[in-house]
Design an enzyme around this catalytic site. Structure first.
Site, PDB file in Angstrom:
ATOM      1  N   LYS A  62      26.917  42.071  34.439  1.00 15.35           N
ATOM      2  CA  LYS A  62      28.274  41.597  34.707  1.00 15.35           C
ATOM      3  C   LYS A  62      28.399  41.458  36.207  1.00 15.35           C
ATOM      4  O   LYS A  62      27.498  41.876  36.942  1.00 15.35           O
ATOM      5  CB  LYS A  62      29.329  42.567  34.155  1.00 15.35           C
ATOM      6  N   ARG A  63      29.512  40.866  36.689  1.00 17.40           N
ATOM      7  CA  ARG A  63      29.695  40.782  38.130  1.00 17.40           C
ATOM      8  C   ARG A  63      29.591  42.189  38.743  1.00 17.40           C
ATOM      9  O   ARG A  63      29.978  43.188  38.132  1.00 17.40           O
ATOM     10  CB  ARG A  63      31.057  40.158  38.450  1.00 17.40           C
ATOM     11  N   LYS A 104      33.692  48.202  38.311  1.00 16.63           N
ATOM     12  CA  LYS A 104      32.820  48.161  37.132  1.00 16.63           C
ATOM     13  C   LYS A 104      31.743  49.261  37.193  1.00 16.63           C
ATOM     14  O   LYS A 104      31.044  49.518  36.224  1.00 16.63           O
ATOM     15  CB  LYS A 104      32.176  46.780  37.001  1.00 16.63           C
ATOM     16  N   HIS A 149      45.137  38.604  33.761  1.00 11.40           N
ATOM     17  CA  HIS A 149      43.792  39.127  33.510  1.00 11.40           C
ATOM     18  C   HIS A 149      43.416  40.328  34.344  1.00 11.40           C
ATOM     19  O   HIS A 149      42.252  40.731  34.358  1.00 11.40           O
ATOM     20  CB  HIS A 149      42.731  38.041  33.747  1.00 11.40           C
ATOM     21  N   LYS A 201      30.160  41.015  22.795  1.00 11.05           N
ATOM     22  CA  LYS A 201      28.917  40.268  22.551  1.00 11.05           C
ATOM     23  C   LYS A 201      27.761  41.218  22.225  1.00 11.05           C
ATOM     24  O   LYS A 201      26.955  40.955  21.330  1.00 11.05           O
ATOM     25  CB  LYS A 201      28.563  39.403  23.771  1.00 11.05           C
ATOM     26  N   THR A 258      34.560  41.288  27.852  1.00 14.06           N
ATOM     27  CA  THR A 258      34.218  40.491  26.668  1.00 14.06           C
ATOM     28  C   THR A 258      32.742  40.625  26.333  1.00 14.06           C
ATOM     29  O   THR A 258      32.337  40.430  25.190  1.00 14.06           O
ATOM     30  CB  THR A 258      34.555  39.002  26.892  1.00 14.06           C
TER      31      THR A 258
END
Ligand code: GPV
Length: 831
Positions: free
Chosen positions: A567-568, A573, A374, A682, A678
């Site tokens: 998100k985290r 990110k 991952h 969504k 992911t």
């Protein structure tokens, strides 16, 4: 089996079977019975919590009936099963999902109504089952939903943490962590006090000779901890299939040892032993994409893996088949490297306990396991010190050494002149101290290795696992692009959109074959349809605006563009890029004339996400977002043009409110760093557009929905290495727009500049590893395009509709079917 029960007994059982509820009245009866007996309450003191509990118990009773039948069917047909081993299952709430999957929500709604409760309030009482950090754990939860919905015989195995991911509070702009004691009352679990496994740690290995003169290894001494099974039923959508999630809880082994201590007056130390044992399953490690190498974590991993394998082997042995048939009956998927010890444990069981020869055992092991990677981030790749293994799992270390020896011998034969290759691919890293490389062990122990999006799978094959592709050939490596369950992420989270889609695509069957969404495309030019679509989005935004008002007491305009990044929090990110962009926007608004301001498109920038408690930079990012919010949100020059919101404690149930309300969501990782993502799927599935980099699944989303329907920007992954090299060795000037942002921060506009010095200098002085400056201008330009395009609402809505219509590929059903066919070799079980 049935024939072994005498006729009269069988009759008594059959005629008294509990049939569950079939209509509103029967359901009401079940709820009242649970309130009055299970909970020992009455109509006079039944609050929302009690009503929730009784409702959940009524559905649980019904699920467990289906669960029993599903398990019996799997046993009778002797089907191959898939076991999904994951240290995280980010399940969220279960009630709404259960009601929708068994199609009992309407019954429950009217029954609860009659009893004096609103179903939304009842659903809202449930604690999230938050046994995961982020995407990896939520993926496991979506997979469980799909495996049950597609009637695959599947079990999940995990740990029953007493504390899930911490709850996040924001105090004075800073993240504060609060423990999540979620098990207070959990109606969804069945404790199986009769299903226990004793797990051994520490001790030593003694070699001895058996009767045939063969040397056998005996792992002796050390300490024992008991694993107790807790089962959670996993209902499929519109099918009787109900699978099982088995979570292990640790407790002290009740050996004579404890009794002796207890009797000889050592009460306190006996209690201490008890607590030490319970510590193993006490808390979820709160790190996302980071390996911290803590001993207790390795203990968790072995405890869970050993208990699960014992269970799996016990079930296989009941079939009385030969060992070589094990891979025909059992597939085990490793969700990242966390369960890699299962490879070693199965080999140990086969050679030490069952007396198989090494090669025969190893062939069984490698045919059984598949490994999903991952991440490519080096700091997330698990390594454990050899010394720690020697101490905790001495026999396993020996087996790892043997696995490595045989592996390296085979490599040497194939590449006789490549000494370097041997040290590069060795499972043991010859460092100080020596380390066990878990990803390499997982590769060597599996028959398939997959990444989670095309770019990511390409990257692992050309970078971190390149040598292994040479050794094993390309066939061992494959891609399975992630997916999401449309049941939770559309039908449950966005009921009105789901209903509208059903009305145009021929009912709710699209939830079972998401490619049916393509029927929507023919309605793009239907004005009435577009209007209804837009109204639903607006209503979802109003719902989020109310939530923001009630939690933060900030008023946001639902007509503004809702720009969401949840998100985290992680440097890769790049929430820092987002907030720098927000500051840039703020500075621009401040410079505008009143006339110019009137032409500006109003925007609400919404952030949410947890930082790992020990991740200082991530915490600084949260702090900066909050400080910018407190300046911007009360600046009268700005008004509705910009609001900055940080939503506390982002989790699955909050995602269900936030995602349907977004116009634009941000998936802006440095190219090559986000394996898949992911939430991008969504957001698009809920009728929002994306601003994103060419990274992870963004690329495949673009291919499916068309590049005219996504706002892509930034560096490509193939250029990242060179840019980083230039930052380190060449000249590298900060982007001029970004420099203005830095000037504002360092002038103290958003609070003490020293607080944010590290965020600025990471970009300006320390090599800008995540390429924030390189991508800044293109990010700003692209956001400007977003502003322009949002002004044309007709066109915007058309883009959203077309995108949703083309999202069928991203169902986790497609994804699970790929795993089943290409990796697990397993068939659905007809119902
Ligand atoms: I490794 N992921 C995660 O949530 N936690 C981790 O510790 C690791 C990976 C995520 C990736 O970051 C996402 O890109 C991916 O979509 C997700 O796993 C599921 O594959």
């Amino acid at each position: 089996v049935e024939a072994s029960i005498p006729e009269p007994q069988r009759e008594a059982w059959t005629k008294n079977q509990f049939d569950g509820f079939k209509n509103k009245d029967e359901f009401e009866k079940e709820v009242v019975r649970h309130v009055e007996t299970t909970l020992a309450r009455s109509m006079f003191n039944c609050d929302d919590v009690a009503a929730y509990s009784a409702t959940a118990l009524a559905f649980r009773d019904r699920l467990i009936k289906d669960w029993n039948k599903t398990q019996q069917r799997q046993t009778f047909t002797d089907s191959k099963r898939i076991y999904y081993l994951s240290l995280e299952f980010l399940m969220g709430r279960a009630l709404d999902n259960a009601m929708l999957n068994v199609k009992g929500k309407d019954i429950a709604k009217s029954a609860l109504d009659e009893l004096g409760f609103r179903i939304e309030d009842i659903i809202g009482q449930e604690n999230d089952a938050a046994l995961g950090n982020g995407g990896l754990g939520r993926l496991a939860a979506c997979f469980l939903d799909s495996m049950a919905s597609l009637n695959y015989p599947a079990w999940g195995y995990g740990l029953r943490y007493r504390y899930g991911i911490f709850k996040q509070e924001i105090i004075d702009g800073y993240q504060v962590e609060v423990p999540d004691y979620w098990l207070d009352f959990n109606p969804w679990e069945f404790p199986r006090h009769d299903v226990t496994v004793d797990i051994q740690f520490y001790g030593h290995v003694r070699k001895s000779q058996d009767a045939n003169g063969k040397t056998v290894a005996n792992w002796e001494g050390g300490e024992t901890v008991t694993a107790v099974a807790y089962d959670m039923p996993i209902p499929g959508y519109d099918t009787p299939s109900t699978n099982n999630l088995r979570l292990w809880s640790s407790k002290a082994a009740s050996g004579e040892f404890d009794f002796q201590k207890f009797n000889s007056g050592e009460y306190e130390s006996s209690v201490a032993d008890q607590q030490r044992a319970e510590t193993i399953s006490a808390v979820l490690y709160p790190n996302d994409n980071l390996d911290r190498g803590k001993e207790l974590r390795l203990k968790q991993q072995y405890f869970w893996v050993a208990a699960s394998l014992y269970d799996i082997v016990r079930r296989f042995k009941k079939s009385k088949r030969a060992w070589r048939e094990f891979p025909d009956q059992v597939a085990i998927q490793l969700n990242d490297t966390h369960p890699t010890l299962a490879v070693v444990e199965l080999q140990r069981i086969l050679i030490d306990k069952e007396g198989l020869e090494w090669d025969e055992a190893w062939a069984i092991v490698t045919a059984t396991f598949g490994y999903t990677n991952h991440t490519v981030l080096p700091e997330a790749l698990e390594k454990w010190p050899v010394g720690l293994f020697q101490h905790l799992l001495p026999r396993h270390l020996q087996i790892i050494y043997d696995i490595n020896l045989f592996f390296l011998q085979s490599v040497e034969k194939r590449f006789p002149d490549d000494r370097d290759m041997l040290s590069r691919v060795s499972i043991i890293e010859e460092s100080q101290p020596k380390m066990v490389r878990m990803a390499y062990l997982a590769i060597v122990g599996s028959h398939k290795v997959n990444g989670v999006a095309e770019l990511h799978s390409d990257l692992i094959q050309t970078t971190i696992f390149k040598d292994f592709v040479k050794i094993y050939g390309a066939d061992k490596f494959t891609n399975v692009t992630n997916g999401i369950t449309p049941r939770r992420w559309l039908h449950q989270a966005n009921p009105r959109l789901s209903e509208l889609i059903a009305s145009k695509t021929g009912g709710y069957d699209y939830l079972k074959d998401l490619t049916t969404l393509n029927k929507l495309e023919q309605y793009v030019d239907d004005k009435a349809f577009r209007k209804e679509w837009a109204e639903i989005k607006y209503a979802n935004k109003v719902r989020l605006a109310k939530y923001i008002k009630s939690t933060l007491d900030i008023t946001v305009n639902p007509a503004a563009l809702f720009d969401v990044q949840v998100k985290r929090i992680h440097e890769y990110k790049r929430q820092q890029l987002n907030i720098f962009g927000v500051i840039y926007r703020y500075l621009q608004i401040k410079e505008m004339s009143a006339e110019e301001r009137k032409k500006q498109a109003p925007r609400v920038s919404i952030f949410g996400g947890k930082a790992a408690p020990g991740y200082w930079m991530a915490k600084q990012i949260i702090h900066l977002i909050n400080n910018v919010g407190s300046v911007v949100n009360k600046d009268p020059d700005v008004g509705d043009l910009l609001k900055v919101i940080f939503l506390e404690d982002y989790n699955v149930s909050k995602a269900e409110i936030i995602i349907p309300a977004s116009d634009l969501s941000e998936h802006i990782s440095t190219a090559g760093t986000e394996a898949s993502g992911t939430s991008n799927m969504k957001f698009v599935l809920n009728g929002g557009l994306i601003i994103g980099t060419c990274d992870g699944a963004n690329i495949e989303i673009t291919r499916e929905i068309g590049q005219e329907n996504i706002f892509l920007f930034g560096t490509l992954s193939e250029d990242v290495e060179d840019l980083r090299h230039n930052h380190t060795y060449g000249k590298h000037a900060v982007d001029s727009g970004l420099q203005k942002v830095f000037d504002a921060i360092t002038s103290g506009k958003f609070g003490d500049a020293n607080d944010f010095g590290a965020l600025v200098s990471a970009v300006r002085d320390h090599g800008d590893y995540y390429l924030v400056s390189d991508d800044f201008q293109s990010y700003i330009d692209t956001q400007k395009m977003v502003d322009e395009e949002y002004k044309n609402q007709e066109e915007w809505v058309s883009k959203c509709i077309r995108s949703v219509a083309r999202m069928g590929f991203f169902s986790s059903d497609r994804c699970i079917n790929e795993y089943a066919e290409e990796i697990w070799n397993i068939e659905p079980l007809a119902v």
